[in-house]
Scaffold this motif. Sequence first.
Motif, PDB file in Angstrom:
ATOM      1  N   GLU A 143     117.759  28.643  -3.230  1.00 20.40           N
ATOM      2  CA  GLU A 143     118.109  29.655  -4.229  1.00 20.40           C
ATOM      3  C   GLU A 143     117.569  29.367  -5.452  1.00 20.40           C
ATOM      4  OE1 GLU A 143     122.502  29.124  -5.629  1.00 20.40           O
ATOM      5  OE2 GLU A 143     122.448  27.495  -4.383  1.00 20.40           O
TER       6      GLU A 143
ATOM      7  N   ASP B 298     118.762  24.445   4.718  1.00 19.97           N
ATOM      8  CA  ASP B 298     120.037  25.055   4.983  1.00 19.97           C
ATOM      9  C   ASP B 298     120.270  26.410   4.053  1.00 19.97           C
ATOM     10  OD1 ASP B 298     120.742  23.118   6.904  1.00 19.97           O
ATOM     11  OD2 ASP B 298     121.449  21.835   5.243  1.00 19.97           O
ATOM     12  N   TRP B 299     119.459  26.108   2.796  1.00 10.97           N
ATOM     13  CA  TRP B 299     119.778  27.181   1.894  1.00 10.97           C
ATOM     14  C   TRP B 299     118.699  26.927   0.709  1.00 10.97           C
ATOM     15  CZ3 TRP B 299     122.158  31.737   2.470  1.00 10.97           C
ATOM     16  CH2 TRP B 299     122.359  32.647   1.405  1.00 10.97           C
TER      17      TRP B 299
ATOM     18  N   ARG C 249     116.517  32.959   3.220  1.00 13.79           N
ATOM     19  CA  ARG C 249     117.165  31.786   2.744  1.00 13.79           C
ATOM     20  C   ARG C 249     116.951  30.246   3.288  1.00 13.79           C
ATOM     21  NH1 ARG C 249     118.226  33.035  -2.723  1.00 13.79           N
ATOM     22  NH2 ARG C 249     119.058  34.958  -2.833  1.00 13.79           N
ATOM     23  N   THR C 250     116.570  30.366   4.593  1.00 11.77           N
ATOM     24  CA  THR C 250     116.245  29.146   5.337  1.00 11.77           C
ATOM     25  C   THR C 250     114.726  28.644   5.353  1.00 11.77           C
ATOM     26  OG1 THR C 250     116.416  29.837   7.292  1.00 11.77           O
ATOM     27  CG2 THR C 250     118.454  29.440   6.422  1.00 11.77           C
TER      28      THR C 250
ATOM     29  N   HIS D 259     118.086  22.834  -0.095  1.00 12.73           N
ATOM     30  CA  HIS D 259     119.215  22.364   0.432  1.00 12.73           C
ATOM     31  C   HIS D 259     118.657  22.002   1.658  1.00 12.73           C
ATOM     32  CE1 HIS D 259     122.326  23.283  -2.470  1.00 12.73           C
ATOM     33  NE2 HIS D 259     121.720  24.525  -2.809  1.00 12.73           N
TER      34      HIS D 259
END
Length: 139
Positions: free
Chosen positions: A104, A101-102, A94-95, A131
Motif C-alpha cells: 500500500e 502479503d500486502w 496488492r501482493t 508487508h
Amino acid sequence: MPTPRETILVALHARLSALPATALRGEGLPERVPAEGLLILRDGEPGEPEVTLSPLRYHYQHRAEIEAVVQGAARDVLFDTLTASIGAALAADRTLGGLCDWVEAEAPRPVDLPVEGAASLKAAVIPVVLHYSTADPLG
C-alpha cells in the motif's frame, strides 16, 4: 538466490517500469527529467519485525520510497496523473504476484522546486509499505 526482500523490491520496480514515466532504482536525480516524469525507487527501511515462533517467522512492514518528479508548464496535471497511475499499478495486484502479503502507498506530500533557467520541478516522496514474512532476517 535473491532474498525475499530483494525479490519484492525487484517486482515493485518492474511494476513501476511498466508506467510511462522513466523508473530507476537507487540512482541519483539525472540532469534532465523526462517529459513523462521520473520515478526513483529507494529500498527504504524494513524496520523492526514482529516475530512469531513455531515456525520462526519475521513479519516486516518494509517502508520503501518512490521519488516522483515532473517538470514543465503542466506539472500539476502531470504530477496528478503520475501519482494516480502509481496507485492504479499497485492496486492492480496488492501482493506483487504473491510475493507480499500486502502493498500500500501513502499519500504524497508534493513540493515545488525552483530550477535556475528552467521550469520548476514538482516532486514528492511516496512511501510504499510492503508487508511480508521471512524465515531469516538476512535471507
